[in-house]
Structure formats: structure tokens, C-alpha cells
Design an enzyme around this catalytic site. Structure first.
Site, PDB file in Angstrom:
ATOM      1  CG  ASN A   8       2.636   2.777   0.554  1.00 17.69           C
ATOM      2  OD1 ASN A   8       2.505   3.532   1.435  1.00 17.69           O
ATOM      3  ND2 ASN A   8       2.981   2.510  -0.811  1.00 17.69           N
ATOM      4  CE  LYS A  10      -0.634   3.591  -2.095  1.00 15.60           C
ATOM      5  NZ  LYS A  10      -0.848   3.500  -3.589  1.00 15.60           N
ATOM      6  CG  HIS A  92       5.363   3.127  -4.694  1.00 20.05           C
ATOM      7  ND1 HIS A  92       3.905   3.792  -5.156  1.00 20.05           N
ATOM      8  CD2 HIS A  92       4.660   2.241  -3.463  1.00 20.05           C
ATOM      9  CE1 HIS A  92       2.704   3.452  -5.275  1.00 20.05           C
ATOM     10  NE2 HIS A  92       3.076   2.404  -4.527  1.00 20.05           N
ATOM     11  CD  GLU A  94       1.023   5.886  -5.438  1.00 20.70           C
ATOM     12  OE1 GLU A  94       1.897   6.286  -4.747  1.00 20.70           O
ATOM     13  OE2 GLU A  94       0.087   5.030  -5.577  1.00 20.70           O
ATOM     14  CD  GLU A 162       3.051  -1.533  -5.469  1.00 23.45           C
ATOM     15  OE1 GLU A 162       2.828  -1.954  -4.871  1.00 23.45           O
ATOM     16  OE2 GLU A 162       4.187  -0.626  -5.329  1.00 23.45           O
ATOM     17  N   GLY A 168      -3.814   0.584  -7.142  1.00 24.16           N
ATOM     18  CA  GLY A 168      -5.237   1.828  -6.357  1.00 24.16           C
ATOM     19  C   GLY A 168      -6.655   1.608  -7.689  1.00 24.16           C
ATOM     20  CB  SER A 207      -5.404  -3.715  -6.826  1.00 25.91           C
ATOM     21  OG  SER A 207      -5.422  -2.668  -7.532  1.00 25.91           O
TER      22      SER A 207
HETATM   23  C1  PEP Z   1       0.607   0.500  -3.376  1.00 22.52           C
HETATM   24  O1  PEP Z   1       0.713   1.933  -3.089  1.00 22.52           O
HETATM   25  O2  PEP Z   1       1.708   0.360  -3.470  1.00 22.52           O
HETATM   26  C2  PEP Z   1      -0.398  -0.377  -4.266  1.00 22.52           C
HETATM   27  C3  PEP Z   1      -0.666  -1.606  -4.192  1.00 22.52           C
HETATM   28  O3  PEP Z   1      -1.388   0.415  -3.421  1.00 22.52           O
HETATM   29  P1  PEP Z   1      -2.644  -1.035  -3.261  1.00 22.52           P
HETATM   30  O4  PEP Z   1      -2.565  -1.973  -2.952  1.00 22.52           O
HETATM   31  O5  PEP Z   1      -3.850   0.529  -3.114  1.00 22.52           O
HETATM   32  O6  PEP Z   1      -2.814  -0.771  -5.073  1.00 22.52           O
END
Ligand code: PEP
Length: 245
Positions: A8, A10, A92, A94, A162, A168, A207
Site C-alpha cells: 500500500n 498510500k 483502511h 486511515e 491491522e 507506521g 510495521s
Molecule cells: C498500512 O498502511 O496498511 C500499513 C500496514 O503500514 P505500515 O506497514 O507502514 O505499518
């Protein structure tokens, strides 16, 4: 089950970033898992062209629940299908937090994705506070139940667990915590979708890096990963893909 690794990007990437897809093709070759890259809308069509002939599929990061209409700034699943996208990330955290996307909205979008012949990647996950209060499983099960539309099958639906606090941040749940939630998600999917629930891939996201991917992929009911930051550079993303082999 064959693992699925989804990147992703983003809101990152200009045309020059497509070189990462080119590099990924070289690094992954005949990968033993399915690979998806989800760049921003502006790059989806170009990414499809760049990935052609490789095992890499291209997805988008959101879409609208309607096919067309007066929805300024939005993009429909049908539009994404027309330019060659095959997957769409939905719900997601976000988007759930910044745009107040509720489960019912996510379910509507997922039904539209299925209607357009694409695969939905439906994201669920608890906040730090919800985990600390011992409510992680309850929260995730409720999100799951309300975000999956009746059109869902094992071939058009993927779930991404998630934890919001792991996205992040460099923080990752323990393997036991991941196993607990993934097995609970599997149970919920089987209850809701019957046999189809056994075939739905459940991704872990938050992460994931090349250095921790192998251990995470060893957890039962972890069928791949949704990767944010570490998907932006082909070399790091390829390390995660290799760990899934
Ligand atoms: C994500 O945005 O779905 C995500 C898992 O981000 P990151 O891997 O940077 O934690």
C-alpha cells in the site's frame, strides 16, 4: 493456502516511482506467493502497464460504492476495473479515522468492488486503547461482521487485520496476539460464509518488514501481509515476498 503480499503506497509516488515496480519484477521473478501493489489512483493505469507480463497485480486504495453519479472527487470500482486494477483496499484505518468511514460504508464499497469483478481487501483492527481495555477481539469481530457484504466469497474477499497502533509505528503485536486475532477472524468467517470462510485469505498488517516477516508468516491463519512503508522500496518489499516463500 498461497500467501498474498500487498503493498500500500498510500499517498506516495510520482511517475518516477514506477521504477520500483520494474525493479520488483527483477527481484521477485517467479515468486511463490501472489503479489499486489496499490499505488495512488494517478498511477494505477501506468502501473498496470509496467506490471504486464509479470506476476504482479495492481490494486487501488479506495473506491466509491456507486457506479457513477454526482460524487465529486470519487472513483468507482467500475472505473478501476476498466484501467486494469484487480484489487481494492477498503476501510483502511486511515480512512476510517480521517473520513469517518463506518463499517456500513465499507460494506457498500466492497459490494461495488465485487460487482465490478474485483477483489476487496477489507481492513479491520483495534486501537491501542481498545486493546488495553481487553476489547481487541470484540472490536475486530464487530467490524468484520458489519464490513463484509453478502456478495463476499473466498475468491473476491481478503481480510487484513491491522492493529491501528501498529501501523507506521514500528510496533508489532506478539506472535501470540496475532495468532489469537487471526484464529478468531477465521472462526467468524466460517460462521458467516460457511466453506467459503475457510478459503478467505487473512493478511496481517502493521510495521511488517523483511526482518520480521518470516516469523509473522509462520503464525497459523496468517495468509500474507498488507505492507505500507516497507512496500515503497522494491528491495525491502522483495525481502518480505521472499520470506513468504
Ligand atoms: C498500512 O498502511 O496498511 C500499513 C500496514 O503500514 P505500515 O506497514 O507502514 O505499518
Amino acid at each position: 493456502m498461497k500467501k498474498l503480499i500487498v503493498g500500500n503506497w498510500k499517498m506516495n509516488g510520482l511517475a518516477s516511482s514506477l521504477a520500483e515496480i520494474e525493479a520488483l519484477k527483477g527481484l521477485t521473478g517467479e515468486a511463490a506467493c501472489d503479489i499486489v501493489v496499490c499505488p495512488p489512483f494517478t498511477l494505477v493505469e501506468k502501473a498496470v502497464e509496467r506490471a504486464r507480463g509479470s506476476g504482479i497485480a495492481i490494486g487501488a486504495q479506495d473506491c466509491h460504492a456507486q457506479t457513477s453519479g454526482a460524487y465529486t472527487g470519487d472513483v468507482s470500482a467500475e472505473m478501476l476495473a476498466e484501467i486494469g486494477a484487480r484489487f481494492v483496499i477498503l476501510g483502511h484505518s486511515e480512512r476510517r479515522s480521517a473520513y469517518k468511514e463506518m463499517d456500513a460504508v465499507v460494506a457498500g464499497k466492497a459490494a461495488a468492488v465485487h460487482g465490478a469483478g474485483l477483489v476487496s481487501i477489507i481492513c479491520v483492527g483495534e486501537t491501542r486503547e481498545e486493546r488495553d481495555e481487553g476489547r481487541a477481539i470484540k472490536v475486530v469481530r464487530a467490524q468484520l461482521e458489519a464490513s463484509i457484504p453478502n456478495t463476499a466469497t473466498s475468491s473476491n474477499t481478503t481480510i487484513a487485520y491491522e492493529p491501528v497502533w501498529a501501523i507506521g509505528t514500528g510496533l508489532v503485536p506478539t506472535l501470540e496476539q496475532i495468532e489469537e486475532i487471526h484464529s478468531s477472524i477465521r472462526q467468524a468467517l466460517e460462521k458467516r460464509l460457511g466453506e467459503n470462510g475457510q478459503g478467505v485469505r487473512i493478511l496481517y498488517g502493521g510495521s511488517v518488514k523483511a526482518s520480521n516477516a518470516k516469523a509473522i508468516f509462520g503464525v497459523s491463519n496468517v495468509d500474507g501481509a498488507l505492507v505500507g512503508g516497507a512496500s515503497l522500496k522494491a528491495s525491502e518489499f522483495a525481502g518480505i515476498i521472499t520470506a513468504a516463500a
